[in-house]
Motif scaffolding. Structure first.
Motif, PDB file in Angstrom:
ATOM      1  N   ALA A 199      45.937  44.821  44.064  1.00 36.02           N
ATOM      2  CA  ALA A 199      46.336  45.015  45.134  1.00 36.02           C
ATOM      3  C   ALA A 199      46.935  43.767  45.949  1.00 36.02           C
ATOM      4  O   ALA A 199      47.557  43.549  46.567  1.00 36.02           O
ATOM      5  CB  ALA A 199      44.766  45.246  46.057  1.00 36.02           C
ATOM      6  N   ALA A 243      40.656  41.911  49.464  1.00 39.36           N
ATOM      7  CA  ALA A 243      40.962  43.510  48.897  1.00 39.36           C
ATOM      8  C   ALA A 243      40.061  44.286  50.049  1.00 39.36           C
ATOM      9  O   ALA A 243      38.858  43.904  50.461  1.00 39.36           O
ATOM     10  CB  ALA A 243      40.664  43.458  47.465  1.00 39.36           C
ATOM     11  N   SER A 264      50.687  44.364  45.028  1.00 40.18           N
ATOM     12  CA  SER A 264      50.889  45.539  45.714  1.00 40.18           C
ATOM     13  C   SER A 264      51.416  44.947  46.978  1.00 40.18           C
ATOM     14  O   SER A 264      52.122  45.373  47.554  1.00 40.18           O
ATOM     15  CB  SER A 264      50.072  46.541  45.710  1.00 40.18           C
TER      16      SER A 264
END
Length: 346
Positions: free
Chosen positions: A71, A288, A74
Motif C-alpha cells: 500500500a 495502512a 500504491s
C-alpha cells in the motif's frame, strides 16, 4: 485517421496540422481551434512515437517501485500519477519485486520506450551502475524513498532515522527495553543485524540506525541482536517471531519495518495466542488501512507518502523542463499516531 485527414478537414496545410497536433511551433489561436475541432470530430489519435521523434519528447515518465502490492507504493504511485497528469505527462509503471535484475530490465525497457524521465525506488542501494547508465544517456532520474549519495541525483524520502527514533522512544516511555525490530530483508531465522551490508536499502538502514542509537542511549547495549531479518512472507515471519519469543530474553515490544511486515507479525502473534498490548506491544511503519480496524488499532509511524510521490514527480518534471542546480535530497517528516497497541510490559 492521419494528420493529412485532419488537415483537409480543417482546410490547412499538413505541416500546420502537424504543428498543432504535435504541440510544437507557433500558430494562431484561430488555426489551432480549427485543427483541434477537426481532430476531435474525426476521432484523431496521435502517433506518440512519431510525435516523440518530432518534438524530442514522449510525454511519459517511467516509475519503478519495489512492490506495487504494498500500500505504501500504491499510494506513492497515486501521488506521482496525479502530479504527472496535471503537467500533461502519462506514467508507465514497472514493478521490480525488490529484485535488482528486474529493476535493470525495467530501466532498459523504459529507456527503449523513450520515456522523458525516471522515478526509481532502488532495490539495492549498493548497486548503481545501471542507474548511472541511465543518467549518461541523458534521462533525468529521481530516486524515491531511498537514496544513493554517490549518484548525485535528486531524491525524495522520508526522515527514516528520525521516525525510528520517535517510535523507539515511544516504546521506551512505556517502560520497554527489550524491543525487537523486524524487517523483510533476506536473512535466516535467528539472523540479526551486524553490519550495514546486510541492509541493501537506505530507508531500512536509516531506521535501524535510529532504533539502535535510541536503544543505546537508553543503556541497551546489545540491541542489534533484536534487529531480525527474514520476514519476507507469512511463513518466514512466523518463524522469526517464534524464534524471538522463545529466546532467552524475549522482546516485550516489536517495531515492524513496514505495514506488510506489521500485518504478518500481528498474524504470527495471534497464531501464538498472544494478546496486544497485554502480552506484547507493536508499532508499524506506515498508516495502512488495516491498522485502524484491528482490535486494538495499531500505533503507526505515519509517512506522508502521497506528498512524497507528488514532490518526486514535480521535481522530475522540473528537470525534464531544464531546471538546473545541484541535486537535492528532500526529506519529509513523519508523525507518530498513538493508538491502542502499545502498553506497559508485563
Amino acid at each position: 485517421m492521419t494528420v493529412a485527414d485532419v488537415a483537409r478537414s480543417a482546410n490547412v496545410s499538413k505541416a500546420t496540422a502537424a504543428r498543432v497536433l504535435g504541440g510544437y511551433g507557433t500558430v494562431s489561436d484561430k488555426i489551432r481551434e480549427q485543427v483541434t475541432t477537426a481532430a476531435s470530430a474525426l476521432g484523431y489519435r496521435p502517433n506518440e512515437l512519431a510525435r516523440s521523434m518530432t518534438t524530442g519528447r514522449s510525454g511519459t515518465i517511467g516509475v519503478i517501485v519495489g512492490d506495487i502490492e504494498n500500500a505504501f507504493f500504491s499510494l506513492a504511485v497515486r501521488g506521482i500519477s496525479d502530479s504527472a497528469r496535471n503537467a500533461g505527462f502519462n506514467v508507465i509503471i514497472a514493478n521490480s519485486g525488490e529484485e535488482l535484475q528486474a529493476e535493470k530490465s525495467a530501466i532498459d525497457l523504459l529507456i527503449g520506450r523513450r520515456v522523458d524521465g525516471l522515478i526509481v525506488t532502488p532495490s539495492d542501494c549498493r548497486e548503481s551502475d545501471h542507474l548511472s547508465d541511465a543518467i549518461r544517456v541523458g534521462v533525468p532520474l529521481i530516486l524515491f524513498d531511498r537514496t544513493i549519495p554517490a549518484l548525485q541525483v535528486d531524491a525524495v524520502t522520508g526522515a527514516d532515522r528520525e521516525a525510528a527514533i520517535a517510535a523507539t522512544r515511544h516504546l521506551q516511555d512505556f517502560g520497554h527495553r527489550q524491543i525487537a525490530y523486524i524487517t523483510a530483508k533476506e536473512g535466516a531465522v535467528g539472523e540479526f543485524f551486524t553490519n550495514e551490508y546486510q541492509l541493501p536499502t537506505s530507508s531500512v538502514l536509516g531506521r535501524v540506525e535510529g532504533f539502535l542509537a535510541t536503544q543505546s542511549a537508553n543503556g541497551v547495549l546489545d540491541a542489534h541482536q533484536l534487529v531480525r531479518l527474514g520476514a519476507t512472507d507469512q511463513k518466514h515471519t512466523d518463524a522469526v517471531v517464534s524464534h524471538l519469543l522463545n529466546g532467552s530474553a524475549p522482546p516485550t515490544a516489536i517495531l515492524a519495518s513496514d505495514s506488510l511486515v506489521g500485518l504478518q507479525v500481528l498474524r504470527s502473534l495471534h497464531a501464538l495466542g498472544m494478546s496486544v498490548p497485554e502480552d506484547i506491544s507493536i508499532i508499524s511503519f506506515f498508516n495502512a488501512d488495516w491498522t485502524t480496524v484491528t482490535t486494538p488499532p495499531i500505533t503507526v509511524v505515519d509517512q506522508p507518502v502521497y506528498e512524497m510521490g507528488r514532490l518526486a514527480a514535480e521535481r522530475l518534471i522540473a528537470r525534464i523542463d531544464g531546471s538546473g542546480g545541484p541535486a537535492e535530497h528532500t526529506r519529509l517528516q513523519t508523525s507518530l499516531i498513538s493508538r491502542g497497541s502499545v502498553g506497559r510490559p508485563k
